[in-house]
Design an enzyme around this catalytic site. Structure first.
Site, PDB file in Angstrom:
ATOM      1  N   ILE A 149       0.808  -1.214   0.000  1.00 47.57           N
ATOM      2  CA  ILE A 149       0.000   0.000   0.000  1.00 47.57           C
ATOM      3  C   ILE A 149       0.844   1.267   0.000  1.00 47.57           C
ATOM      4  O   ILE A 149       0.293   2.375  -0.068  1.00 47.57           O
ATOM      5  CB  ILE A 149      -0.955   0.028   1.215  1.00 47.57           C
ATOM      6  N   GLY A 150       2.146   1.135   0.070  1.00 47.94           N
ATOM      7  CA  GLY A 150       2.991   2.324   0.052  1.00 47.94           C
ATOM      8  C   GLY A 150       4.459   1.962  -0.050  1.00 47.94           C
ATOM      9  O   GLY A 150       4.870   0.855   0.294  1.00 47.94           O
ATOM     10  N   LYS A 151       5.231   2.912  -0.558  1.00 48.01           N
ATOM     11  CA  LYS A 151       6.674   2.695  -0.688  1.00 48.01           C
ATOM     12  C   LYS A 151       7.354   4.051  -0.633  1.00 48.01           C
ATOM     13  O   LYS A 151       6.931   5.008  -1.286  1.00 48.01           O
ATOM     14  CB  LYS A 151       7.004   1.997  -2.017  1.00 48.01           C
ATOM     15  N   GLY A 152       8.415   4.130   0.161  1.00 49.59           N
ATOM     16  CA  GLY A 152       9.171   5.362   0.267  1.00 49.59           C
ATOM     17  C   GLY A 152      10.621   5.140  -0.083  1.00 49.59           C
ATOM     18  O   GLY A 152      10.983   4.179  -0.754  1.00 49.59           O
ATOM     19  N   ALA A 155      11.650   2.285   2.937  1.00 48.83           N
ATOM     20  CA  ALA A 155      10.771   1.238   3.453  1.00 48.83           C
ATOM     21  C   ALA A 155       9.627   0.978   2.483  1.00 48.83           C
ATOM     22  O   ALA A 155       9.325   1.798   1.611  1.00 48.83           O
ATOM     23  CB  ALA A 155      10.204   1.635   4.816  1.00 48.83           C
ATOM     24  N   ALA A 156       9.000  -0.176   2.651  1.00 40.30           N
ATOM     25  CA  ALA A 156       7.764  -0.524   1.951  1.00 40.30           C
ATOM     26  C   ALA A 156       6.714  -0.852   2.994  1.00 40.30           C
ATOM     27  O   ALA A 156       7.023  -1.395   4.063  1.00 40.30           O
ATOM     28  CB  ALA A 156       7.990  -1.704   1.012  1.00 40.30           C
ATOM     29  N   VAL A 157       5.455  -0.526   2.692  1.00 37.32           N
ATOM     30  CA  VAL A 157       4.364  -0.712   3.647  1.00 37.32           C
ATOM     31  C   VAL A 157       3.340  -1.665   3.044  1.00 37.32           C
ATOM     32  O   VAL A 157       2.942  -1.515   1.882  1.00 37.32           O
ATOM     33  CB  VAL A 157       3.700   0.629   4.010  1.00 37.32           C
ATOM     34  N   ASP A 352      11.067  16.004   8.524  1.00 33.83           N
ATOM     35  CA  ASP A 352      10.732  15.537   7.177  1.00 33.83           C
ATOM     36  C   ASP A 352       9.234  15.656   6.948  1.00 33.83           C
ATOM     37  O   ASP A 352       8.609  14.776   6.358  1.00 33.83           O
ATOM     38  CB  ASP A 352      11.189  14.083   6.992  1.00 33.83           C
TER      39      ASP A 352
END
Length: 578
Positions: A149-152, A155-157, A352
């Site tokens: 559901i997310g990636k930065g 990290a990955a979520v 941030d």
């Protein structure tokens, strides 16, 4: 000069000291005492706070009773030593006038005591966790992991569920599909998880898998390297034996933790485990995988996993398709400042802050609830000074260079140099507020302003529909000089008073603080009654009101009132001149 006239002049002098020192909203007396602290320049008219004696004059504030007594005594002594009637009257009347200040200070002490009592009541109630507490879940195998559901950048979520902790049953009015759900369902071409309410019910948790390049594969090395991620962790996030490990070079010292707050993410579990091959891993982030999963991967075998609540999406995703209505937008800006103020009070700077790092959900009334997340770049020193020694260019200033406050981005490393982050997050929150009110962030894009060089008169105007008090707060927070900005706590108080305390701001005179204290007591009673009825326990406005009352501070409140009143005076003057 007659004796009667001398007495009236003396009383007038004492009264003027009282008004200038404590209540006059123009701020001229405070500006002199503070050595132009709040003045931008000779050609710019800026908002000044309501005048009050600053903390460094606290000795005189606590000694006024003695000063009044000395002046009155001197008046009587001159009567017996042959002084002129005029001088005796002036001394006596001035002593009486200063005595009035002591009376007002006594009222201030009562108001401060009222604030402390209200604060104690609401702090005792605390903040309830959004999820039902559970006692297991310290292993990756305890969770059912769904889609990404997310990636930065680090990290990955993934969405997740815990069979040992079934989700709470929700009421019918909470089951409706949010606007953000419709956005993601329409964008099926993107490989993002459809954030339907069914998905959130089936996967109420989110697991954040950190990418481990150089920390090694031991739990001690991983937790030491990524300790900043544990700042929002709860007291039971880690097993007891893991709490007593070497972190930050000190045996038995765990990372600084912040207490729970409705506008700050809560980490329920934190543990290390072997990196698994999760959905989309080989396509989305092959380079960070260990060699056992990808021969060309550069990652280590183990890494840190964080378990949190699953939110429908980010603030950026929501604002990309919707412009919230005016009151909702004001509440969203206030929530950002409340989250930043909570972190500042506990000695943490996020460093941030951006719309990608703010999660969003909706309360039972459809009001967006904002939650600050991603603490990988935060500053959390144990002395809570929020001052970082900057003796080398190798010292990290934080993330997201576009939203670095001027005092951060312009700092030059050197011996004895410190970067003060105490007001940097509030500056970033003000810039994000432009996005909340439907404008482009003034510091984004090729044509955007540069925080290193911008002038305050270059800031774009907000839409006329934005409340004047909100515009004032944003303008003040984006001042280049941090000493001329209000703190996040004062800025949040300004918005609280603007939203709910209009009556308390009317006719602020010598009895102003007493009226404000009376309003606080009434507001406390209303919030407590609503909470007892259970009619607003999970609503954003109720959470904000409880947060405001649990952190009452008389000096912050007085400063907020002064900023608002003087800003309104300036606004009225501009209207009259036009």
């Amino acid at each position: 000069m007659s004796v009667k006239h001398a007495i009236s002049r003396g009383l007038e002098l004492g009264r003027s000291v009282l008004q200038l020192g404590l209540f006059k909203s123009g701020g001229r007396f405070a500006a002199k005492l503070r050595a132009d602290r709040f003045r931008v320049g000779p050609s710019v008219r800026t908002v000044q706070p309501q005048a009050f004696l600053p903390s460094r004059y606290r000795y005189y504030r606590t000694s006024l009773k003695g000063l009044a007594a000395q002046l009155q005594s001197a008046g009587f002594r001159r009567g017996f030593t042959g002084g002129s009637p005029r001088n005796r009257a002036v001394f006596l009347a001035f002593g009486l006038g200063v005595g009035l200040i002591e009376q007002q200070l006594e009222e201030d002490r009562k108001s401060a005591a009222t604030c402390r009592e209200i604060q104690a009541v609401f702090r005792k109630k605390g903040f309830q966790s959004p999820l039902k507490p559970f006692t297991s879940g310290y292993k990756l195998e305890d969770y059912v992991i769904g889609n990404q559901i997310g990636k930065g950048s680090n990290a990955a979520v993934y969405e997740a569920a815990a069979p040992f902790a079934p989700p709470k049953k929700k009421k019918n009015h909470d089951d409706r599909t949010s606007p953000l759900v419709q956005i993601n369902e329409e964008e099926e071409s993107q490989r993002t998880q459809s954030l339907s309410c069914c998905s959130l019910r089936n996967f109420p948790l989110a697991i954040k898998m950190m990418w481990n390049f150089g920390a090694g594969s031991s739990s001690e090395a991983i937790l030491k390297s990524m300790s900043q991620e544990l700042v929002p962790a709860g007291p039971l996030a880690m097993k007891q034996e893991k709490e007593q490990i070497i972190l930050d070079g000190h045996f038995g010292v765990v990372p600084k933790r912040v207490s729970a707050h409705p506008n700050v993410i809560r980490v329920f579990r934190a543990f290390t485990a072997d990196v698994p091959l999760l959905p989309c891993a080989l396509e989305e982030y092959p380079d960070v995988l260990p060699a056992r999963l990808n021969p060309a991967g550069l990652g280590n075998n183990r890494t840190l996993f964080l378990v949190m609540k699953n939110y429908p999406g980010t603030l950026r995703q929501y604002l990309a398709a919707y412009t919230p209505e005016r009151r909702h937008a004001s509440l969203m800006a206030l929530q950002l400042l409340e989250g930043v103020a909570h972190l500042c009070r506990q000695g943490v700077a996020h460093r941030d802050l951006k719309s990608d790092n703010v999660l969003l959900e909706f309360d039972s009334d459809g009001v967006p609830r904002l939650v600050i997340t991603d603490f990988g770049c935060c500053l959390a020193q144990r002395d809570s000074s929020l001052q970082l020694p900057f003796n080398s260019m190798w010292v990290s200033r934080g993330g997201n260079a576009s939203l670095m406050a001027p005092e951060v981005v312009t700092a030059v490393p050197g011996s004895g140099v410190f970067i003060d982050y105490s007001k940097a997050d509030a500056w970033a929150a003000a810039a994000i507020s432009y996005e909340i009110f439907g404008q482009q962030n003034p510091f984004y894009g090729a044509q955007g302003l540069d925080s290193r060089t911008y002038r305050e008169d270059q800031l774009p105007l907000l839409p006329s529909a934005v409340p004047a008090d909100v515009q004032l707060v944003i303008k003040l927070l984006l001042r280049r000089n941090p000493s001329k900005r209000p703190s996040a706590c004062v800025a949040a108080n300004m918005l609280h008073l603007s939203l709910w305390g209009q009556r308390a701001l009317v006719n602020q005179d010598s009895a102003g603080m007493k009226k404000l204290a009376d309003w606080l007591l009434c507001q406390s009673a209303v919030v407590l009654l609503k909470g007892c009825r259970g009619s607003s326990g999970n609503r954003v406005e109720a959470e904000l009101q409880r947060s405001f009352l649990s952190n009452l501070d008389l000096e912050d409140l007085r400063t907020a009132v002064g900023f608002l009143l003087y800003g309104r005076e300036q606004h009225q003057a501009c209207i009259m001149s036009a």
